[in-house]
Enzyme design. Structure first.
Site, PDB file in Angstrom:
ATOM      1  N   VAL A  36      18.959  36.055  38.989  1.00  0.00           N
ATOM      2  CA  VAL A  36      17.528  36.278  38.801  1.00  0.00           C
ATOM      3  C   VAL A  36      16.830  34.965  38.422  1.00  0.00           C
ATOM      4  CG1 VAL A  36      15.755  37.543  37.510  1.00  0.00           C
ATOM      5  CG2 VAL A  36      17.853  38.706  38.192  1.00  0.00           C
ATOM      6  N   CYS A  37      17.452  34.197  37.546  1.00  0.00           N
ATOM      7  CA  CYS A  37      16.858  32.914  37.131  1.00  0.00           C
ATOM      8  C   CYS A  37      16.764  31.956  38.314  1.00  0.00           C
ATOM      9  CB  CYS A  37      17.670  32.274  36.010  1.00  0.00           C
ATOM     10  SG  CYS A  37      17.700  33.255  34.489  1.00  0.00           S
ATOM     11  N   SER A  38      17.795  31.926  39.136  1.00  0.00           N
ATOM     12  CA  SER A  38      17.779  31.069  40.323  1.00  0.00           C
ATOM     13  C   SER A  38      16.628  31.434  41.245  1.00  0.00           C
ATOM     14  CB  SER A  38      19.112  31.173  41.074  1.00  0.00           C
ATOM     15  OG  SER A  38      20.165  30.647  40.298  1.00  0.00           O
ATOM     16  N   SER A  69      22.213  31.870  36.966  1.00  0.00           N
ATOM     17  CA  SER A  69      22.224  33.328  37.097  1.00  0.00           C
ATOM     18  C   SER A  69      21.336  33.710  38.279  1.00  0.00           C
ATOM     19  CB  SER A  69      21.757  33.996  35.805  1.00  0.00           C
ATOM     20  OG  SER A  69      20.384  33.747  35.591  1.00  0.00           O
ATOM     21  N   MET A  77      13.159  30.456  39.519  1.00  0.00           N
ATOM     22  CA  MET A  77      12.856  29.019  39.553  1.00  0.00           C
ATOM     23  C   MET A  77      12.577  28.558  40.982  1.00  0.00           C
ATOM     24  SD  MET A  77      12.696  28.167  36.428  1.00  0.00           S
ATOM     25  CE  MET A  77      12.397  29.810  35.771  1.00  0.00           C
TER      26      MET A  77
END
Length: 153
Positions: free
Chosen positions: A43-45, A41, A48
């Site tokens: 935002v998650c990418s 996703s 991280m």
């Protein structure tokens, strides 16, 4: 959600198909747990990727970071390789979300981890926690502030 002063629940999760990570093996080191909804996703990418860039700063505080989501270990491996991440992503896959639930950050409605951060001190207590809005990258400032506080002790 677990808060400052609580004992961090121990866990054992796969980082690779044949490697498990146990929280208790990191006693004596500061630990950062970054719970997030899903690999791939946007935002998650970004989140991280930011933590990957911050690894040198985290190591200055004797801290190990782990990303945790309900994705499978195979999904994590593909995501790590694609994004060139140099820290473990742990699969809270089966029983689904058990660790997220233990930390109070599982979203039953969508079946994913919420976006939450925990800094655990060298004795295994939560020194700081933060629940971010789902669509917002929480960044690293809160983590660094918490690690700086631990460094003063």
């Amino acid at each position: 959600m677990l808060e400052k002063g609580a004992i961090a629940p121990d866990f054992e999760l796969n980082a690779t198909p044949d490697q498990k990570i146990k929280l208790k093996d990191f006693k004596g080191k500061n630990v950062i747990l970054a719970f997030y909804p899903a690999d791939w996703s946007p935002v998650c990418s970004d989140q991280m990727a930011l933590y990957n860039e911050m690894l040198n700063y985290f190591s200055k505080y004797d801290a190990q970071i782990f990303g945790i989501s309900v994705d499978s270990v195979w999904c994590h491996l593909a995501f790590q390789e694609n994004r060139k991440l140099h820290f473990p992503l742990l699969a809270d896959f089966e029983p689904k979300g058990a660790v997220s639930k233990a930390y109070g950050v599982y979203d039953d409605e969508v079946g994913e981890s919420k976006r939450a951060l925990f800094v655990i001190d060298k004795e295994g207590k939560i020194a700081w926690s933060y629940l971010a809005p789902l669509a917002v990258n929480p960044g690293a400032d809160g983590i660094l502030d918490a690690l700086e506080e631990l460094n003063k002790k």
